[in-house]
Structures are given as structure tokens and as C-alpha cells.
Enzyme design. Structure first.
Site, PDB file in Angstrom:
ATOM      1  N   PHE A 111       0.817  -1.219   0.000  1.00 55.47           N
ATOM      2  CA  PHE A 111       0.000   0.000   0.000  1.00 55.47           C
ATOM      3  C   PHE A 111       0.849   1.267   0.000  1.00 55.47           C
ATOM      4  CE2 PHE A 111       0.839  -0.029   4.517  1.00 55.47           C
ATOM      5  CZ  PHE A 111       0.592   1.264   4.984  1.00 55.47           C
ATOM      6  N   LYS A 112       2.083   1.165   0.455  1.00 56.91           N
ATOM      7  CA  LYS A 112       2.930   2.361   0.498  1.00 56.91           C
ATOM      8  C   LYS A 112       3.174   2.942  -0.901  1.00 56.91           C
ATOM      9  CE  LYS A 112       3.482   1.844   4.954  1.00 56.91           C
ATOM     10  NZ  LYS A 112       4.718   1.613   5.680  1.00 56.91           N
ATOM     11  N   ASP A 113       3.037   2.110  -1.933  1.00 53.87           N
ATOM     12  CA  ASP A 113       3.245   2.596  -3.301  1.00 53.87           C
ATOM     13  C   ASP A 113       2.259   3.708  -3.655  1.00 53.87           C
ATOM     14  OD1 ASP A 113       5.334   0.825  -3.982  1.00 53.87           O
ATOM     15  OD2 ASP A 113       3.923  -0.750  -4.529  1.00 53.87           O
ATOM     16  N   THR A 144       7.698   0.569   3.507  1.00 57.35           N
ATOM     17  CA  THR A 144       8.031   1.942   3.118  1.00 57.35           C
ATOM     18  C   THR A 144       9.357   1.992   2.359  1.00 57.35           C
ATOM     19  OG1 THR A 144       6.778   3.074   4.846  1.00 57.35           O
ATOM     20  CG2 THR A 144       8.708   4.211   4.008  1.00 57.35           C
TER      21      THR A 144
END
Length: 462
Positions: A111-113, A144
Site C-alpha cells: 500500500f505504500k506505493d 516503506t
């Protein structure tokens, strides 16, 4: 739009200066001076927008005219062109009450993308526009680091150093970071926990002279741009369900350790998104769940779990929430954070706890429950959860009422955490991009956990 510090000792600053500052120079965190309020008519107008169109509208509210709209549109389009799904963050129905929002379709399957593809392009844009040097310093509990490196590797005018806890991330997470051999990337494996890495980062950024001398910029969620980018997918999930005929308020169940992802949902709610409940899911490192349920914010004993990205005791975004919980009173926040520094805990009174519990529910998921949830959903629904998402799903199963609709945030592809998956005798096929990592050499330096040792590495690198 101007940005202010939660501790009140920084003059209001514009968006670009805010993202370059990262951690506020007074040690606080930057927040928007006002939170934009959205009408029901605006929400209806946005309901049919693509992810990219929605991101452009939300970013525009917080950036204003500092970045021309055409330039901002290109930044958004370039950032999400790297995702493997046309919806960027698609929502999948798993059963009658539960939907899963898949946030793992970006380059590093995490999800950090969603935020870091944008922030990487934003930093590159600012560097070229201002002819400025950008040295990124970040800490990671696993995801991250890979996302940040992917967002800026090879980009002119930018160098990045990432700290991760040595041998306390999954093998795939480690490989995604350390198989990168670009000259502008440095990986430091710190002998300690993620909390040690995060403490070093915050203390180095609080050293204002060192920060300015070496042009340090933040990639962690202390950077307000990270939060703003993550706010978008809460709106997009709600709109996807609304387009399917769901008109009621929606719960969001969020696996979290650093309070950044769920704070983005809190911000979306304050903007006017009709969220019923934010379900905060932790693993056995449950400082945040204990705060919501008991009103005490105090680190416990560190525990290694099957969901290592949430193995965090001190949540770096928690201060932002306290700021709004206490009516945006920076004096109170400065006092509370000093108290936490000296005494190691914060306790809130009962009336304040009631306000917390009107917005959040929380559940701490034990290791075996996490694995049980993976097995159950694979057997019942033929849907494979990674262990972090499993914590969010387990919390949703525990806390959502009959008839409610809940969206669980799926924060990573299960291939990133096969060590947990295979404990339940589940075999999975790696995506080709991940499988290829196992044949590549690694590039990292193992270092101690002192500020001075990290400073020495940074001086040599930058």
C-alpha cells in the site's frame, strides 16, 4: 493552503515547503491550517471519477496554486501509471458484510506505493523546478523502504538512505530494498527494532542544523504528503460501493502500527466522507488498541509477530490525532509530548476517551488468530490474505455489527509474507517480479543503532 505544526512554534508554511520540511522544525508534525469541507453535492459529483481524477481533485484542495493544475495532473497520471490494475485500488466483495480494498497493485506490491510513487515524483518535480538538492532519509518496518526506493531510484538530484531493522523484516521485503544497486540508494540494516530506526530518524530531523546542512527530506508518514495521498483511496472505496447501490455509511478496518494509514481515514471523515466507524487493528504490539480501549498510550514489551510491518510500539502519526482530539490546541500537545518523552506514557480523561471511542473501535489480534484468519478465508472464500490484512479482517469480524458494511484495507500482497502463509500449509505462486528477486545479489550495510553511527554513514553518502 498553509500548514502549521502540532506544537505551534513554526510559522504557517506553503505545501512545497511543508513537504520539504517533513518533521516540523519544532519537533511537531505538520497539518493543514484548515481541513477542506466537502458538501454532499461535491461527493455526488466525485462519485463517477476515476482514481486519477479523484486524486487530482483532492490534491488540488491541499496544494492550491503552488503547482499548476496541468503539472499536478501529470504528476498524478505518471504516479498511477505504474499500477497493475486499472482501478489502482480496487474493492472486492468477499462476503455479505466484508469487502477488501486491494492496495497492493503498485510496483512493490504494498500500500505504500500509493503515496510514495506520488511523493517520489513530487520530489523530482520540486528538485528540477527549484534546482535544489534532495536527500531523502527514511525508516521502514518493511514496506516503506522498498516503495520509497522504487519511487526515486535513478532520479537526478535525489539520493535516498533507508534504515530497516536487521533481520526483522520479511525476506521479500529485504530483497526488494537491498537488491537495488543504483548509485543514489543506500540501505542501512540497523541492529535493533523499527522503533529504534524511527527514533533515530525523528532525532536526526529534530537536529535542525544537521537537517539543513545535509538537505534532509522525509519519506516516512511524518511527511504530510503521505497522509494526503492515502486519504484518496478512502473516498474511492466509498464511491465504488456507492456505485454498486450501497448508500449507508461504511466502516473501514485498518491494520496499523504507525497510525498513518488510519489517520488518513480520520482526515477523510473530517472532510465529510460518511464513515461510520474506523476499526483500528493491531497485532500483539498493541499500544494503539490499548489507547482506544483504555485511554492509556504507553509502550509495552516488543513482540516479534507474523505481521512484522506492524511490530511498532511508538506510532509516529499519533501526535496528529491528539492535535485534533484536543481541539487543535498546540500548547496542550506540546505538554503531552514532553510528558510522553519524560514519563513514557499519556493518559487521557474519561470524557476525552469517549470522543476517541465515538470515532474508533480497536482490536488486538494475536499471532495464532492472524494465522487462523488466513486459513479460514482461504478455505471459505478462496481468498488469500497477507498477515497484516488478516489482522484487519479479524478485527472487522470481531467488531462490526450485523448488517454493517466494512471495507478492510489489504495492505500487501501475500507473496511478501510467505513465511507466515506457509505455516498453514498454503502454497502460493509468486508474481514473476518477486520471484526474480531471489536470484539477485544484495547491497546493504549492517550498522549499530546510535545516532552518531548513522550520521557518519549519511555524511559519507550525501
Amino acid at each position: 493552503m498553509k500548514y502549521i505544526s502540532t506544537r505551534g512554534q513554526v510559522s504557517p508554511t506553503g505545501f512545497i515547503d511543508a513537504i520539504l520540511m517533513g518533521l516540523a522544525d519544532d519537533g511537531g508534525l505538520l497539518v493543514p491550517e484548515q481541513i477542506p469541507q466537502l458538501s454532499s453535492d461535491t461527493l455526488k459529483q466525485w462519485q463517477r471519477l476515476s482514481y486519477q481524477e479523484l486524486a487530482l481533485e483532492i490534491f488540488s484542495l491541499y496544494i492550491g496554486d503552488e503547482i499548476p493544475r496541468a503539472d499536478l495532473k501529470k504528476l498524478v497520471d505518471d504516479s498511477y501509471a505504474t499500477f497493475r490494475h486499472e482501478d489502482v485500488t480496487p474493492v472486492r466483495r468477499v462476503n455479505n458484510g466484508l469487502h477488501v480494498m486491494e492496495l497492493f497493485h503498485g510496483p512493490t506490491f504494498a500500500f505504500k506505493d500509493v503515496a510514495l510513487q506520488f511523493l517520489g515524483n513530487l520530489y523530482s518535480y520540486v528538485s528540477k523546478k527549484n534546482n535544489s538538492i534532495i536527500h531523502i532519509l527514511g525508516a521502514t518496518s518493511g514496506d516503506t523502504g522498498a516503495s520509497a526506493i522504487e519511487g526515486v531510484r535513478g532520479k537526478q538530484g535525489i539520493r535516498i538512505c533507508i534504515l530497516h531493522p536487521h533481520q526483522k523484516v520479511s525476506k521479500v521485503q529485504e530483497l526488494q530494498m537491498t537488491t537495488v544497486n543504483d548509485s543514489n540508494v543506500l540501505n542501512l540494516a540497523v541492529e535493533g527494532t523499527f522503533d529504534d530506526c524511527q527514533r533515530i530518524i525523528k532525532e536526526l530531523f529534530a537536529d535542525v542544523e544537521f537537517k539543513h546542512q545535509y538537505h534532509l527530506r522525509a519519506i516516512n508518514s511524518i511527511n504530510i504528503a503521505r497522509i494526503l495521498a492515502q486519504t484518496v483511496y478512502y473516498f474511492y472505496a466509498y464511491f465504488q460501493l456507492a456505485n454498486q447501490g450501497h448508500t449507508e455509511k461504511v466502516n473501514f478496518s485498518v491494520p496499523t502500527g504507525n497510525f498513518g494509514d488510519i489517520f488518513a481515514g480520520f482526515l477523510a471523515q473530517k472532510m465529510g466522507l460518511p464513515i461510520n466507524k474506523l476499526i483500528l487493528a493491531t497485532n500483539e504490539n498493541n499500544i494503539l488498541a490499548r489507547f482506544v480501549n483504555e485511554g492509556v498510550y504507553q509502550p509495552g514489551e516488543f513482540k516479534g509477530t507474523y505481521s512484522p510491518s506492524m511490530d511498532i510500539q511508538v506510532a509516529s502519526n499519533f501526535e496528529r490525532y491528539l492535535f485534533y482530539l484536543y481541539g487543535e490546541d498546540s500548547g496542550i500537545i506540546a505538554t503531552l509530548m514532553e510528558q510522553f518523552k519524560t514519563e513514557g506514557s499519556i493518559t487521557i480523561p474519561g470524557d476525552v476517551l469517549q470522543r476517541v471511542q465515538s470515532t474508533f473501535s480497536a482490536y488486538s489480534v494475536e499471532n495464532e488468530t492472524c494465522l487462523d484468519t488466513i486459513s479460514e478465508y482461504y478455505e471459505k472464500y478462496d481468498y488469500l490474505l497477507d498477515p497484516h490484512t488478516a489482522c484487519g479482517v479479524a478485527a472487522a469480524d470481531k467488531l462490526m455489527a450485523d448488517g454493517e458494511i466494512t471495507v478492510a484495507l489489504s495492505t500487501a500482497h501475500p507473496a511478501k509474507f510467505n513465511e507466515a502463509i506457509e505455516l498453514r500449509k498454503i502454497e502460493q505462486t509468486y508474481p514473476k517480479q518477486i520471484q526474480a528477486l531471489f536470484n539477485k545479489p544484495q547491497f546493504q550495510r549492517v550498522v549499530g543503532g546510535s545516532n552518531e553511527e548513522i550520521k557518519d554513514q549519511l555524511v559519507k553518502f550525501f
